[in-house]
Structure formats: structure tokens, C-alpha cells
Design a protein around this motif. Structure first.
Motif, PDB file in Angstrom:
ATOM      1  N   THR A 215       1.919  -0.353  -5.426  1.00 26.55           N
ATOM      2  CA  THR A 215       2.722   0.946  -5.496  1.00 26.55           C
ATOM      3  C   THR A 215       3.049   1.150  -7.036  1.00 26.55           C
ATOM      4  OG1 THR A 215       4.109   0.366  -3.508  1.00 26.55           O
ATOM      5  CG2 THR A 215       5.088   2.123  -4.985  1.00 26.55           C
ATOM      6  N   VAL A 216       2.544   2.562  -7.124  1.00 23.58           N
ATOM      7  CA  VAL A 216       2.861   2.881  -8.741  1.00 23.58           C
ATOM      8  C   VAL A 216       3.591   4.303  -8.941  1.00 23.58           C
ATOM      9  CG1 VAL A 216       1.420   3.593 -10.847  1.00 23.58           C
ATOM     10  CG2 VAL A 216       0.554   1.666  -9.217  1.00 23.58           C
ATOM     11  N   ILE A 217       4.712   4.142  -9.538  1.00 19.47           N
ATOM     12  CA  ILE A 217       5.367   5.448  -9.949  1.00 19.47           C
ATOM     13  C   ILE A 217       4.929   5.789 -11.182  1.00 19.47           C
ATOM     14  CG2 ILE A 217       7.730   6.108 -10.126  1.00 19.47           C
ATOM     15  CD1 ILE A 217       8.698   3.975  -8.530  1.00 19.47           C
ATOM     16  N   ALA A 218       4.231   7.135 -11.088  1.00 17.48           N
ATOM     17  CA  ALA A 218       3.640   7.638 -12.305  1.00 17.48           C
ATOM     18  C   ALA A 218       3.349   9.127 -11.928  1.00 17.48           C
ATOM     19  CB  ALA A 218       2.583   7.134 -12.465  1.00 17.48           C
ATOM     20  N   ASP A 219       3.064   9.900 -13.064  1.00 17.78           N
ATOM     21  CA  ASP A 219       2.733  11.232 -12.621  1.00 17.78           C
ATOM     22  C   ASP A 219       1.112  11.195 -12.303  1.00 17.78           C
ATOM     23  OD1 ASP A 219       1.499  13.912 -13.327  1.00 17.78           O
ATOM     24  OD2 ASP A 219       2.505  14.056 -15.097  1.00 17.78           O
ATOM     25  N   ALA A 220       1.182  11.921 -11.045  1.00 20.30           N
ATOM     26  CA  ALA A 220      -0.191  11.788 -10.369  1.00 20.30           C
ATOM     27  C   ALA A 220      -1.220  12.672 -11.018  1.00 20.30           C
ATOM     28  CB  ALA A 220      -0.105  12.282  -8.776  1.00 20.30           C
ATOM     29  N   TYR A 221      -1.107  13.427 -11.827  1.00 25.28           N
ATOM     30  CA  TYR A 221      -1.960  14.280 -12.548  1.00 25.28           C
ATOM     31  C   TYR A 221      -2.219  13.194 -13.599  1.00 25.28           C
ATOM     32  CZ  TYR A 221      -0.494  18.560 -10.384  1.00 25.28           C
ATOM     33  OH  TYR A 221      -0.039  19.547  -9.662  1.00 25.28           O
ATOM     34  N   ALA A 222      -1.646  12.631 -14.274  1.00 25.94           N
ATOM     35  CA  ALA A 222      -2.018  11.436 -15.351  1.00 25.94           C
ATOM     36  C   ALA A 222      -2.897  10.306 -14.710  1.00 25.94           C
ATOM     37  CB  ALA A 222      -0.767  11.024 -16.070  1.00 25.94           C
ATOM     38  N   LEU A 223      -2.510   9.859 -13.599  1.00 28.07           N
ATOM     39  CA  LEU A 223      -3.271   8.921 -13.065  1.00 28.07           C
ATOM     40  C   LEU A 223      -4.770   9.270 -12.918  1.00 28.07           C
ATOM     41  CD1 LEU A 223      -1.200   7.722 -10.036  1.00 28.07           C
ATOM     42  CD2 LEU A 223      -1.355   6.565 -12.179  1.00 28.07           C
ATOM     43  N   HIS A 224      -5.216  10.584 -12.698  1.00 33.13           N
ATOM     44  CA  HIS A 224      -6.495  10.805 -12.567  1.00 33.13           C
ATOM     45  C   HIS A 224      -7.251  10.822 -13.899  1.00 33.13           C
ATOM     46  CE1 HIS A 224      -5.061  12.484  -8.783  1.00 33.13           C
ATOM     47  NE2 HIS A 224      -6.297  12.475  -8.441  1.00 33.13           N
ATOM     48  N   THR A 225      -6.521  10.546 -15.105  1.00 29.77           N
ATOM     49  CA  THR A 225      -7.173  10.618 -16.380  1.00 29.77           C
ATOM     50  C   THR A 225      -7.153   9.271 -16.851  1.00 29.77           C
ATOM     51  OG1 THR A 225      -5.022  11.013 -17.691  1.00 29.77           O
ATOM     52  CG2 THR A 225      -6.243  12.669 -17.150  1.00 29.77           C
TER      53      THR A 225
ATOM     54  N   PRO B 260      -8.610   5.783 -17.427  1.00 36.11           N
ATOM     55  CA  PRO B 260      -9.893   5.026 -17.040  1.00 36.11           C
ATOM     56  C   PRO B 260     -10.015   3.858 -16.191  1.00 36.11           C
ATOM     57  CG  PRO B 260      -9.581   5.191 -19.563  1.00 36.11           C
ATOM     58  CD  PRO B 260      -8.452   5.468 -18.663  1.00 36.11           C
ATOM     59  N   GLU B 261      -8.984   3.183 -16.182  1.00 36.98           N
ATOM     60  CA  GLU B 261      -8.833   1.829 -15.120  1.00 36.98           C
ATOM     61  C   GLU B 261      -8.583   2.042 -13.536  1.00 36.98           C
ATOM     62  OE1 GLU B 261      -4.443   2.389 -17.192  1.00 36.98           O
ATOM     63  OE2 GLU B 261      -6.603   2.903 -17.549  1.00 36.98           O
ATOM     64  N   TRP B 262      -8.387   3.780 -13.373  1.00 39.99           N
ATOM     65  CA  TRP B 262      -8.106   4.076 -12.153  1.00 39.99           C
ATOM     66  C   TRP B 262      -9.435   5.056 -11.613  1.00 39.99           C
ATOM     67  CZ3 TRP B 262      -3.746   4.094  -8.681  1.00 39.99           C
ATOM     68  CH2 TRP B 262      -2.796   3.096  -9.492  1.00 39.99           C
ATOM     69  N   ARG B 263     -10.480   5.047 -12.227  1.00 38.15           N
ATOM     70  CA  ARG B 263     -11.811   5.644 -12.005  1.00 38.15           C
ATOM     71  C   ARG B 263     -12.211   5.508 -10.522  1.00 38.15           C
ATOM     72  NH1 ARG B 263     -15.088   8.918 -14.709  1.00 38.15           N
ATOM     73  NH2 ARG B 263     -17.450   8.880 -13.798  1.00 38.15           N
ATOM     74  N   ALA B 264     -12.421   4.133 -10.361  1.00 39.05           N
ATOM     75  CA  ALA B 264     -12.990   3.892  -8.953  1.00 39.05           C
ATOM     76  C   ALA B 264     -11.943   3.395  -7.851  1.00 39.05           C
ATOM     77  CB  ALA B 264     -13.663   2.542  -9.084  1.00 39.05           C
ATOM     78  N   THR B 265     -10.751   3.862  -7.904  1.00 36.70           N
ATOM     79  CA  THR B 265      -9.937   3.531  -6.986  1.00 36.70           C
ATOM     80  C   THR B 265      -9.577   4.693  -5.878  1.00 36.70           C
ATOM     81  OG1 THR B 265      -7.856   4.388  -8.165  1.00 36.70           O
ATOM     82  CG2 THR B 265      -8.532   2.240  -8.513  1.00 36.70           C
ATOM     83  N   ILE B 266      -8.644   4.638  -5.142  1.00 39.89           N
ATOM     84  CA  ILE B 266      -8.394   5.345  -4.023  1.00 39.89           C
ATOM     85  C   ILE B 266      -6.754   5.677  -4.341  1.00 39.89           C
ATOM     86  CG2 ILE B 266      -8.187   6.098  -1.573  1.00 39.89           C
ATOM     87  CD1 ILE B 266     -10.366   4.325  -1.093  1.00 39.89           C
ATOM     88  N   MET B 267      -6.527   6.873  -4.512  1.00 41.43           N
ATOM     89  CA  MET B 267      -4.964   7.359  -4.699  1.00 41.43           C
ATOM     90  C   MET B 267      -4.549   8.000  -3.680  1.00 41.43           C
ATOM     91  SD  MET B 267      -4.809   8.166  -8.625  1.00 41.43           S
ATOM     92  CE  MET B 267      -6.495   8.540  -9.021  1.00 41.43           C
TER      93      MET B 267
END
Length: 108
Positions: free
Chosen positions: A71-81, A83-90
Motif C-alpha cells: 500500500t502506497v499513499i502518494a499522488d497517483a499522477y506522480a506515481l506514473h512518472t 521509473p521504479e514503477w514502470r513495470a507495475t500495476i497500480m
């Protein structure tokens, strides 16, 4: 620089003008930007818990691998930028609104 330009490479405009700068080919969202950018896209599905359990039960896990959930609490728009989240499902909070809207339509 706005998050939109940072992610897609051009400034957001009116809906119709912005829409013209995207196209989907196979499972790729392509941008009309310099340089062009591409993103893997898929289909939003809203399975029931029973359907999810059946899908998970049918999966085989390659030996030596492990599924990780966080569980990550963060700005969803920022998560898309990130790099470490590039190959993940959000799954962002907006999905809860989709589900709520779906339930509202069933109740009507």
C-alpha cells in the motif's frame, strides 16, 4: 512543467485537441510529441471477488518468485512518472469511484 507534459511530452489543451495527439496501436498508447512516447495500455476490468479468487487459483507461479503487494499513499499522477514503477500495476483511489459508480448503476 505540468505533470501532463512531463508524462506525455506536450501541453494539455482542449479535449479534442489533446485527443488528436494520441493513438492506440495494439496495446501501445502513442503520443504525437517530440520525441514520441509510448505506453503499454490494457483494459479496465472490474471482476467480482469470486472471479478474482478463481483467477488466482488458476495461476501457476514460476519457481523462486514471490508476489509482492504494497500500500502506497502518494499522488497517483506522480506515481506514473516514477521509473521504479514502470513495470507495475497500480490501482488508484479513482478505481473506487469506478466501482461505486458501477454499484450505483446496478441499484437504479
Amino acid at each position: 512543467m505540468t505533470w501532463f507534459k512531463q508524462v506525455f511530452g506536450f501541453n494539455e489543451s482542449t479535449y479534442s485537441e489533446t485527443q488528436k495527439r494520441f493513438k492506440v496501436e495494439a496495446e501501445q498508447l502513442l503520443t504525437d510529441s517530440d520525441p514520441p512516447r509510448s505506453f503499454h495500455v490494457g483494459t479496465l476490468s472490474v471482476p467480482s471477488l469470486e472471479e478474482l479468487r478463481a483467477q488466482v487459483a488458476a495461476l501457476s507461479r514460476p519457481e523462486g518468485t514471490q508476489l509482492t503487494l504494497r500500500t502506497v499513499i502518494a499522488d497517483a499522477y506522480a506515481l506514473h512518472t516514477w521509473p521504479e514503477w514502470r513495470a507495475t500495476i497500480m490501482l488508484a483511489g479513482v478505481a473506487a469511484k469506478v466501482l461505486a459508480g458501477d454499484e450505483e448503476s446496478k441499484a437504479a
